[in-house]
Design an enzyme around this catalytic site. Structure first.
Site, PDB file in Angstrom:
ATOM      1  N   ASP A 100       0.857  -1.169   0.000  1.00 47.92           N
ATOM      2  CA  ASP A 100       0.000   0.000   0.000  1.00 47.92           C
ATOM      3  C   ASP A 100       0.902   1.231   0.000  1.00 47.92           C
ATOM      4  OD1 ASP A 100      -0.746   0.508   3.528  1.00 47.92           O
ATOM      5  OD2 ASP A 100       1.066  -0.184   2.533  1.00 47.92           O
ATOM      6  N   PHE A 104      -2.758   5.222   4.407  1.00 48.42           N
ATOM      7  CA  PHE A 104      -3.832   4.789   5.302  1.00 48.42           C
ATOM      8  C   PHE A 104      -3.340   4.580   6.730  1.00 48.42           C
ATOM      9  CE2 PHE A 104      -7.813   3.150   6.527  1.00 48.42           C
ATOM     10  CZ  PHE A 104      -7.598   2.032   7.320  1.00 48.42           C
ATOM     11  N   ASP A 154      -3.002   8.167  -1.811  1.00 46.48           N
ATOM     12  CA  ASP A 154      -4.291   8.834  -1.968  1.00 46.48           C
ATOM     13  C   ASP A 154      -4.599   9.627  -0.700  1.00 46.48           C
ATOM     14  OD1 ASP A 154      -6.399   5.894  -1.242  1.00 46.48           O
ATOM     15  OD2 ASP A 154      -4.431   6.515  -0.486  1.00 46.48           O
ATOM     16  N   GLN A 197     -11.561   7.255  -5.143  1.00 46.60           N
ATOM     17  CA  GLN A 197     -12.109   7.802  -3.899  1.00 46.60           C
ATOM     18  C   GLN A 197     -13.450   8.477  -4.192  1.00 46.60           C
ATOM     19  OE1 GLN A 197     -11.050   7.200  -1.012  1.00 46.60           O
ATOM     20  NE2 GLN A 197      -8.941   6.504  -1.308  1.00 46.60           N
ATOM     21  N   ASP A 274      -8.226  -7.685   0.140  1.00 48.15           N
ATOM     22  CA  ASP A 274      -7.266  -7.872   1.225  1.00 48.15           C
ATOM     23  C   ASP A 274      -7.975  -7.556   2.530  1.00 48.15           C
ATOM     24  OD1 ASP A 274      -6.855  -4.707   0.900  1.00 48.15           O
ATOM     25  OD2 ASP A 274      -6.013  -5.327   2.841  1.00 48.15           O
ATOM     26  N   CYS A 312     -11.021 -29.745   5.320  1.00 47.01           N
ATOM     27  CA  CYS A 312      -9.904 -28.826   5.107  1.00 47.01           C
ATOM     28  C   CYS A 312      -8.587 -29.600   5.036  1.00 47.01           C
ATOM     29  CB  CYS A 312      -9.854 -27.806   6.237  1.00 47.01           C
ATOM     30  SG  CYS A 312      -8.505 -26.619   6.079  1.00 47.01           S
ATOM     31  N   CYS A 314      -5.523 -28.245   5.387  1.00 44.64           N
ATOM     32  CA  CYS A 314      -4.393 -27.549   6.003  1.00 44.64           C
ATOM     33  C   CYS A 314      -3.725 -28.435   7.046  1.00 44.64           C
ATOM     34  CB  CYS A 314      -4.831 -26.220   6.626  1.00 44.64           C
ATOM     35  SG  CYS A 314      -5.579 -26.344   8.261  1.00 44.64           S
ATOM     36  N   CYS A 317      -5.675 -28.913  10.379  1.00 42.79           N
ATOM     37  CA  CYS A 317      -6.807 -29.849  10.351  1.00 42.79           C
ATOM     38  C   CYS A 317      -6.356 -31.285  10.145  1.00 42.79           C
ATOM     39  CB  CYS A 317      -7.799 -29.436   9.274  1.00 42.79           C
ATOM     40  SG  CYS A 317      -8.705 -27.926   9.729  1.00 42.79           S
ATOM     41  N   HIS A 342      -4.901 -22.339   9.417  1.00 41.08           N
ATOM     42  CA  HIS A 342      -6.209 -22.800   8.976  1.00 41.08           C
ATOM     43  C   HIS A 342      -7.011 -21.690   8.305  1.00 41.08           C
ATOM     44  CE1 HIS A 342     -10.166 -24.553   8.709  1.00 41.08           C
ATOM     45  NE2 HIS A 342     -10.607 -23.448   9.263  1.00 41.08           N
TER      46      HIS A 342
END
Lengths: 396, 276
Positions: A100, A104, A154, A197, A274, A312, A314, A317, A342
C-alpha cells in the site's frame, strides 16, 4: 496526460464471465507468478505473516500477499531494501507482493497527521521524527521495497464523514495519482494502481472514476470503503465502480473482508481483496468454517475430537483436534499460528471455489449454497439481499 | 498414577518431594528422601497392577538436597527398586529464567558423583535444567545420559541464536563476528549471539554459515534481526528452529566424540573457544 505506459508487468486474461452476475474469473500475470482471481491477499504487515513461514504460506496456495509501506519504510527502511534487492529477497517470498502507499496507516495509526497538497506530515512513533510523506516519497519507498503491485498515495478520509472534505480528498487523490505516475521509476517490474475515492457520494465517485480511468494505469483499486460505513451504502459504491471501470483491468477492493463480503463483492465484479480479519481473528481463537465461525475457546470444543473442518487440507486440520486447540488457544503462542494456518487455507479454498463456480457458470447456485450455510435460518443481512438482487441473484 | 494412565507415556517420573529446604538443612533433606521413597513404593504397586502402563517405564527420583549422606541414601535405596531409570532432582537453581545450571557451584559436581556412584551402570540417568555446553559436557563426563531443551529455549526467549562451534565444518557466528559482542553478560554470549544487535541489520548470511536447519537454509541474519526488532512472532519461530537444531547437533557431536574417544578434545575445544 503522460504517454501510454508499457504494461508488460501485468496482463489480465478473463477466463470466464458469469452469465447472471458481474463476476468474472481471470488469470492475472505478474512478474513473480500468475494469480488466479478472484483472489484474497493476506496481510503480512511487517514482512511476515504473524508467525507463518513463507513456505507455509506457499503451501496454502497463496500467490500474492501484502506488505505495509509505512511499517516497512520505518523498519528496516528503504535503504536496506535497496541493499538487499527488495522485500521478496529479504523475506524469502518467491511469489507476488503488493504494497500500500503508507497513507492509510498514517491516518489510522498516527494521532497527529496533517494533510496538505504537498503530502501527509506526521510524527513517526518509531523515532519521533517529523516526516512528510509525499506521493513521490511513497513511490520511492515502494520502488525500493519492490512489490509487484504498488498503490498510489491517496488522500484517504473516513467513510463515515461527509461534506466538502470528501470532495477535496477525491480531487487531491487525482492530482496525487498523476504525481505518482510521474515519480514511478520501475514500470517494467512494478504495477502502479490508482485508487478511486469519493466517499459514499455517487456524484463524487463518478467524477473520480471518469478522471482516473483516463490515466493509463495497469489496474484500479476501490478505496475509501470498509471503514465502518453502513453496508447498505458500501455495496452501492462498489457496484457503481465496477460498472464504470474497464473490464480488461483488475479491480481491487481494498480492506475487504469477511467471507460474506468476498462472495457478494465477487458477484459485483471485484477481482482482488485484502483484509486482516482472518489472521487477526485467528489470534483471538476463532477459526473460519463454511457455516461461519468456530470459537475454540468455547467449552463445547473441550471434548470435540474432530478437526476444525473435516474437509480442510491444512496442516492444522490434518493433525490437530478442536479439543487439543481448545486447551492451548490464547495460552500458547503456537495456537495462534495453528489457527492462522487454517484461516488462510479457508480463505484460499473459498476463493478457489468462487473461481471454479464462475468458470462452470454456476455462481448463483454457489452463492445461494454459501449463504444458506452461513445463515441457516435465512436471516440474511439486508445489504447482501439488495446487493445480490442488483446482479440478478435472488436469495432463497 | 491415574494421570499417567490417562496419558500413556513411554516413560514417566514417579511422584517425588524435591523440596529439600534451605541449603545444608539435614532434617528437611532427609524428609524429602524418605517421602520420595514412600511415594515411589506406592507408585510401583500401582504400576505393577496397571494394564495400561504395562509398556511404560517408571523412573525414580534421587533427592536429598545438598547433604551428601542423604543423597547417597536416596540413591542406594532407589537403586534397590525395580525402576527403569533415575532422575536427579533438586539440582537446578529454580532461579531467574536466564540462569544457567552451573555444576561447579556449591559442590554440585561432587554431589552428582556421589549419587552416580550408587546407581547401576545399565540404567539411564536424567538431569533436567538449563545447562550450557560446558556444563553438559561436565555432566556427561560424570555419567548423565539424558538432558532437556530448556537451555535452547531460554536462548530463544532472549532473541539469541546458538552459535557455538559444533563441528569443524560449521563456521560459528561468534568466531565469524569476532569479539564484538555487546557488554551484557559476556559469559552467556560466548555460546550465543543476540540477534537484536544492530550489526546484523544488513548481514545477509545465515545465522551460522554451514548450518542445515530450516532458518539457515532459507533466511538471513538481517531478516531475523528485523523480525525480532519489530516484535514479529516469526522471529522467535525461526530462532527456535535453529536453536533446537543446533543443540541437537551438539548431542550428535558428543555421541560421536564418545564413540571415537575424542571426548576430551571436544571439552577442550568448547573450553578454549567459548569459555572465559
Amino acid at each position: 496526460m503522460s504517454a501510454p505506459v508499457n504494461h508488460s508487468a501485468l496482463t489480465l486474461k478473463v477466463l470466464a464471465e458469469c452469465s447472471v452476475t458481474k463476476a468474472r474469473a481471470c488469470q492475472l500475470s505478474l512478474p513473480h507468478s500468475v494469480v488466479d482471481t478472484p483472489v484474497f491477499m493476506p496481510v503480512g504487515t511487517q514482512g511476515s505473516l504473524k508467525g507463518i513461514t513463507p513456505e507455509q504460506l506457499e503451501n496454502s496456495g497463496c500467490q500474492i500477499m501484502l506488505g505495509n509501506t509505512y511499517h516497512l519504510g520505518s523498519n528496516p527502511g528503504a535503504e536496506l531494501f535497496d541493499k538487499v534487492g527488495g522485500l521478496h529477497k529479504f523475506m524469502g517470498w518467491k511469489r507476488n507482493l503488493l504494497t500500500d502507499s503508507g497513507g492509510f496507516q498514517m491516518v489510522s495509526l498516527v494521532a497527529l497527521s496533517e494533510v496538505t497538497e504537498e503530502g501527509v506530515r506526521f510524527s513517526n512513533p518509531y523515532d519521533a521524527k517529523d516526516m512528510l510523506l509525499t506521493p513521490e516519497k511513497s513511490i520511492e519507498i515502494q520502488n525500493s521495497i519492490g512489490a509487484d503491485i504498488i498503490m498510489q498515495l491517496d488522500d484517504v478520509v473516513s467513510s463515515t464523514i461527509s461534506g466538502p472534505r470528501v470532495e477535496e480528498a477525491m480531487g487531491r487523490s487525482i492530482r496525487w495519482l498523476d504525481r505518482c505516475i510521474e515519480a514511478h521509476k520501475k514500470t517494467k517490474t512494478q504495477n502502479l494502481f490508482a485508487i478511486i475515492q469519493g466517499g459514499l457520494d455517487s456524484r463524487l465517485r463518478t467524477i473520480c472514476l471518469n478522471e482516473m480511468s483516463k490515466r493509463n494505469v495497469p489496474g484500479f483499486a476501490i478505496g475509501g470503503l470498509s471503514g465502518g460505513e453502513d453496508k447498505n451504502d458500501f455495496w452501492k459504491m462498489v457496484t457503481l465502480s465496477t460498472d464504470f471501470l474497464p473490464k480488461h483491468k483488475p479491480r481491487y477492493l481494498m480492506g475487504v473482508g469477511f467471507p460474506v463480503d468476498l462472495v457478494v463483492c465477487s458477484a459485483l465484479g471485484c477481482d482482488m481483496f485484502d483484509c486482516v480479519y482472518p489472521t487477526r481473528t485467528a489470534r483471538f481463537g476463532t477459526a473460519l468454517i463454511p457455516t461461519g465461525k468456530l470459537d475454540l475457546k468455547k467449552k463445547g470444543c473441550a471434548e470435540d475430537f474432530r478437526p476444525i473442518d473435516e474437509n480442510c487440507s491444512c496442516s492444522t486440520c490434518r493433525q490437530f483436534t478442536r479439543a487439543y486447540l481448545h486447551t492451548i488457544v490464547t495460552k500458547e503462542t503456537v495456537a495462534s499460528i495453528l489457527l492462522t494456518i487454517h484461516n488462510i487455507q479457508y480463505q484460499m479454498d473459498l476463493m478457489r471455489s468462487i473461481k471454479e463456480a464462475i468458470i462452470q457458470d454456476k455462481y448463483p447456485e454457489f452463492v445461494n449454497d454459501f449463504m444458506q450455510k452461513q445463515f441457516p435460518t435465512r436471516n440474511y443481512p439486508e445489504w447482501t439481499v439488495d446487493a445480490l438482487a442488483s446482479v440478478n441473484i435472488k436469495l432463497s | 498414577m491415574s494421570v499417567q494412565e490417562a496419558f500413556k507415556p513411554d516413560w514417566y517420573q514417579a511422584l517425588c518431594d524435591s523440596d529439600a529446604g534451605k541449603v545444608g538443612s539435614r532434617k528437611r533433606a532427609h524428609k524429602s528422601v524418605e517421602r520420595t521413597l514412600a511415594y515411589l513404593d506406592r507408585c510401583l504397586e500401582k504400576h505393577k497392577e496397571s494394564e495400561v502402563l504395562r509398556h511404560s517405564c517408571i523412573f525414580g527420583s534421587i533427592e536429598g538436597g545438598s547433604v551428601a549422606e542423604e543423597r547417597e541414601l536416596s540413591a542406594k535405596e532407589t537403586a534397590k527398586r525395580p525402576v527403569a531409570g533415575f532422575v536427579l532432582e533438586g539440582l537446578d537453581t529454580n532461579g531467574p529464567l536466564d540462569s544457567v545450571l552451573p555444576l561447579c557451584e556449591n559442590g554440585k559436581k561432587e554431589i552428582i558423583q556421589s549419587i552416580l556412584n550408587e546407581l547401576p551402570d545399565e540404567k539411564p540417568r536424567i538431569l533436567h535444567g538449563p545447562l550450557d555446553p560446558a556444563n553438559i559436557l561436565a555432566a556427561v563426563e560424570l555419567g548423565i545420559d539424558i538432558f532437556d531443551s530448556t537451555y535452547a529455549f531460554l536462548v530463544t526467549e532472549r532473541n539469541a541464536a546458538l552459535t557455538f562451534c559444533v563441528s569443524p565444518d560449521t563456521e560459528s557466528m561468534a568466531s565469524n563476528v569476532g569479539k564484538l559482542q555487546d557488554s551484557c553478560n559476556l559469559q552467556r554470549n560466548l555460546y550465543e549471539t543476540s540477534l537484536t544487535d544492530k550489526i546484523f541489520k544488513d548481514d545477509f548470511r545465515p545465522l551460522v554459515v554451514g548450518c542445515q536447519c530450516y532458518t539457515c537454509t532459507n533466511h538471513t541474519r538481517a531478516y531475523v534481526h528485523h523480525l525480532v526488532n519489530v516484535g514479529e512472532l516469526l522471529g522467535k519461530t525461526l530462532l527456535m528452529l535453529h536453536n533446537l537444531y543446533h543443540f541437537l547437533r551438539f548431542f550428535e557431536v558428543i555421541q560421536l566424540a564418545l564413540e571415537e574417544g575424542t571426548f576430551e578434545k571436544l571439552q577442550n575445544m568448547i573450553a578454549t573457544r567459548h569459555c572465559n
